[in-house]
Design a protein around this motif. Sequence first.
Motif, short mmCIF file in Angstrom:
data_model
loop_
_atom_site.label_atom_id
_atom_site.label_comp_id
_atom_site.label_asym_id
_atom_site.label_seq_id
_atom_site.Cartn_x
_atom_site.Cartn_y
_atom_site.Cartn_z
N THR A 7 0.85 -1.20 0.00
CA THR A 7 0.00 0.00 0.00
C THR A 7 0.89 1.25 0.00
N GLY A 8 0.35 2.35 -0.49
CA GLY A 8 1.11 3.61 -0.48
C GLY A 8 2.39 3.50 -1.28
N SER A 9 2.32 2.79 -2.42
CA SER A 9 3.54 2.42 -3.14
C SER A 9 4.20 3.58 -3.88
N ASP A 10 3.53 4.72 -4.00
CA ASP A 10 4.17 5.88 -4.64
C ASP A 10 4.89 6.77 -3.63
N GLY A 11 4.88 6.38 -2.37
CA GLY A 11 5.59 7.16 -1.34
C GLY A 11 7.09 6.93 -1.43
N ARG A 12 7.82 7.60 -0.54
CA ARG A 12 9.29 7.52 -0.57
C ARG A 12 9.81 6.08 -0.47
N LEU A 32 -5.51 1.69 -4.36
CA LEU A 32 -5.94 1.10 -3.08
C LEU A 32 -5.98 2.22 -2.06
N ASN A 33 -7.21 2.65 -1.76
CA ASN A 33 -7.40 3.75 -0.81
C ASN A 33 -7.69 3.14 0.57
N ILE A 34 -6.77 3.34 1.50
CA ILE A 34 -6.94 2.70 2.82
C ILE A 34 -8.09 3.29 3.63
N HIS A 54 2.16 -2.72 4.50
CA HIS A 54 1.39 -1.48 4.62
C HIS A 54 2.32 -0.27 4.82
N LEU A 55 2.44 0.52 3.74
CA LEU A 55 3.29 1.73 3.79
C LEU A 55 2.45 3.00 3.76
N ALA A 56 1.20 2.89 3.36
CA ALA A 56 0.38 4.10 3.14
C ALA A 56 0.17 4.86 4.44
N GLY A 57 0.07 6.18 4.31
CA GLY A 57 -0.22 6.97 5.50
C GLY A 57 0.31 8.38 5.35
N LEU A 58 0.40 9.05 6.49
CA LEU A 58 0.89 10.41 6.52
C LEU A 58 2.19 10.39 7.32
N SER A 59 3.28 10.85 6.69
CA SER A 59 4.54 10.86 7.44
C SER A 59 5.03 12.30 7.60
N ARG A 60 5.80 12.79 6.63
CA ARG A 60 6.38 14.12 6.80
C ARG A 60 5.57 15.20 6.11
N PRO A 61 5.71 16.50 6.46
CA PRO A 61 6.52 16.99 7.58
C PRO A 61 5.87 16.65 8.93
N ASP A 74 -6.95 9.96 10.57
CA ASP A 74 -7.56 9.22 9.46
C ASP A 74 -6.55 8.28 8.81
N LEU A 75 -5.43 8.85 8.38
CA LEU A 75 -4.51 8.05 7.56
C LEU A 75 -3.72 7.04 8.39
N ASN A 76 -3.23 7.45 9.54
CA ASN A 76 -2.34 6.54 10.26
C ASN A 76 -3.07 5.60 11.22
N TYR A 96 3.38 -3.99 9.14
CA TYR A 96 3.16 -2.57 9.42
C TYR A 96 4.48 -1.90 9.78
N LEU A 97 4.74 -0.77 9.15
CA LEU A 97 5.96 -0.02 9.47
C LEU A 97 5.69 1.04 10.52
N SER A 98 6.17 0.77 11.73
CA SER A 98 6.03 1.75 12.81
C SER A 98 7.36 2.50 12.95
N CYS A 145 13.84 3.25 12.01
CA CYS A 145 14.37 4.62 11.99
C CYS A 145 15.19 4.75 10.72
N MET A 146 14.62 5.32 9.67
CA MET A 146 15.37 5.33 8.40
C MET A 146 15.38 6.72 7.77
N THR A 147 16.27 6.89 6.81
CA THR A 147 16.39 8.19 6.15
C THR A 147 16.86 8.01 4.70
N1 LIG Z 1 10.45 7.57 6.22
C1 LIG Z 1 10.85 7.18 7.42
O1 LIG Z 1 11.91 7.57 7.90
C2 LIG Z 1 10.00 6.23 8.23
C3 LIG Z 1 10.48 5.74 9.43
C4 LIG Z 1 9.70 4.83 10.13
C5 LIG Z 1 8.48 4.44 9.62
N2 LIG Z 1 8.02 4.96 8.46
C6 LIG Z 1 6.72 4.54 7.97
O2 LIG Z 1 6.91 3.86 6.75
C7 LIG Z 1 5.79 4.07 5.90
C8 LIG Z 1 6.27 4.54 4.55
O3 LIG Z 1 7.03 5.72 4.71
P1 LIG Z 1 7.26 6.74 3.51
O4 LIG Z 1 8.43 7.56 3.89
O5 LIG Z 1 7.26 6.01 2.21
O6 LIG Z 1 5.93 7.60 3.61
P2 LIG Z 1 5.31 8.57 2.50
O7 LIG Z 1 6.38 9.01 1.54
O8 LIG Z 1 4.54 9.62 3.23
O9 LIG Z 1 4.30 7.63 1.68
C9 LIG Z 1 3.00 7.36 2.08
C10 LIG Z 1 2.17 7.11 0.85
O10 LIG Z 1 0.81 6.86 1.24
C11 LIG Z 1 -0.03 7.52 0.31
N3 LIG Z 1 -1.39 7.75 0.80
C12 LIG Z 1 -1.93 8.86 1.36
N4 LIG Z 1 -3.24 8.67 1.62
C13 LIG Z 1 -3.54 7.40 1.23
C14 LIG Z 1 -4.73 6.64 1.22
N5 LIG Z 1 -5.88 7.13 1.67
N6 LIG Z 1 -4.68 5.38 0.75
C15 LIG Z 1 -3.52 4.86 0.27
N7 LIG Z 1 -2.36 5.54 0.23
C16 LIG Z 1 -2.36 6.80 0.72
C17 LIG Z 1 0.70 8.82 0.04
O11 LIG Z 1 0.21 9.45 -1.12
P3 LIG Z 1 0.27 11.09 -1.23
O12 LIG Z 1 1.64 11.47 -0.78
O13 LIG Z 1 0.00 11.32 -2.65
O14 LIG Z 1 -0.78 11.61 -0.31
C18 LIG Z 1 2.13 8.30 -0.12
O15 LIG Z 1 2.35 7.87 -1.45
C19 LIG Z 1 4.89 5.07 6.62
O16 LIG Z 1 3.87 4.34 7.28
C20 LIG Z 1 5.80 5.71 7.64
O17 LIG Z 1 5.09 6.16 8.78
C21 LIG Z 1 8.76 5.82 7.75
#
Ligand SMILES: NC(=O)c1ccc[n+]([C@@H]2O[C@H](COP(=O)([O-])OP(=O)(O)OC[C@H]3O[C@@H](n4cnc5c(N)ncnc54)[C@H](OP(=O)(O)O)[C@@H]3O)[C@@H](O)[C@H]2O)c1
Length: 229
Positions: A7-12, A32-34, A54-61, A74-76, A96-98, A145-147
């Motif tokens: 899920t959320g496959s277009d995220g980072r 796939l809208n969660i 499951h990667l979808a959600g709200l992360s940054r900022p 809603d998202l997380n 689930y990625l916490s 904890c990733m970057t």
């Molecule tokens: N990055 C980190 O350092 C880190 C560390 C620990 C855990 N995590 C967790 O790892 C996961 C992935 O991280 P990430 O950096 O890839 O996050 P991300 O870049 O914010 O990606 C999240 C993706 O979810 C999408 N999304 C938003 N609303 C949605 C919905 N209703 N249904 C389905 N998808 C939806 C977003 O689309 P839009 O952007 O178009 O809204 C985006 O493509 C997250 O759960 C994050 O909390 C990340």
Amino acid sequence: MPRIIVTGSDGRFGKILQKLDNKLIFRNKIQLNILSQASIQKNLKRFKPTHILHLAGLSRPMKIHEKNISKSIDLNIIGTCNLVKESSKKGVKLIYLSTSYVYPGTKGNYNEEDALKPWNNYSWSKLGGECAVQMYKNSLIVRLCMTEKPFIHKKAYANVKTNFIYQEDAAKIILKLIGKKGIINVGGPNQTVYQFAKKSNKKIKRIYSKGEFPFRADMSLRKLKKILK
Ligand SMILES: NC(=O)c1ccc[n+]([C@@H]2O[C@H](COP(=O)([O-])OP(=O)(O)OC[C@H]3O[C@@H](n4cnc5c(N)ncnc54)[C@H](OP(=O)(O)O)[C@@H]3O)[C@@H](O)[C@H]2O)c1
């Protein structure tokens, strides 16, 4: 062979996985809208996955979780609850990625059984999602904890310890954990952000946190190391 929907496959992180493994079934938020149980059900019916990563959600900022509580909930939280409800009906395993920021961030070296105390709204929202996932035993929670690579900042905290790991390295580890259940801390060596960043940027400047970040959110990786050895 596992069939894994992401899920959320277009995220980072999703984009990193897309480069690593083309056998995964990548679903962005349109596909796939969660927030829609019908959308989740449609995907489960069509792909009959064995796992959901499951990667979808709200992360940054980070500040968006303070400013827009509703979106964060809603998202997380609710989005993750929706996935737990639907995957549990079909017996699909949920991964689930916490975050390491669910730990209190004061003493460091946290293990998976330690008490939790999120330090900001982002980590509360991730713990909210974790609560639902913990209720479903066919699941894995990765506290991470990733970057991005290269390290994006010109300055790094010399008094904040973490387990920073680059996304590519985290992705490779997570793909090895697909068969595991429960909670697993994932990251790199316990070190200051400055020590981590210095390895890829010799010119990085030291700065000192006055509490903007928890000083010791570093985790024990003993469980992970045992699994990977
Ligand atoms: N990055 C980190 O350092 C880190 C560390 C620990 C855990 N995590 C967790 O790892 C996961 C992935 O991280 P990430 O950096 O890839 O996050 P991300 O870049 O914010 O990606 C999240 C993706 O979810 C999408 N999304 C938003 N609303 C949605 C919905 N209703 N249904 C389905 N998808 C939806 C977003 O689309 P839009 O952007 O178009 O809204 C985006 O493509 C997250 O759960 C994050 O909390 C990340």
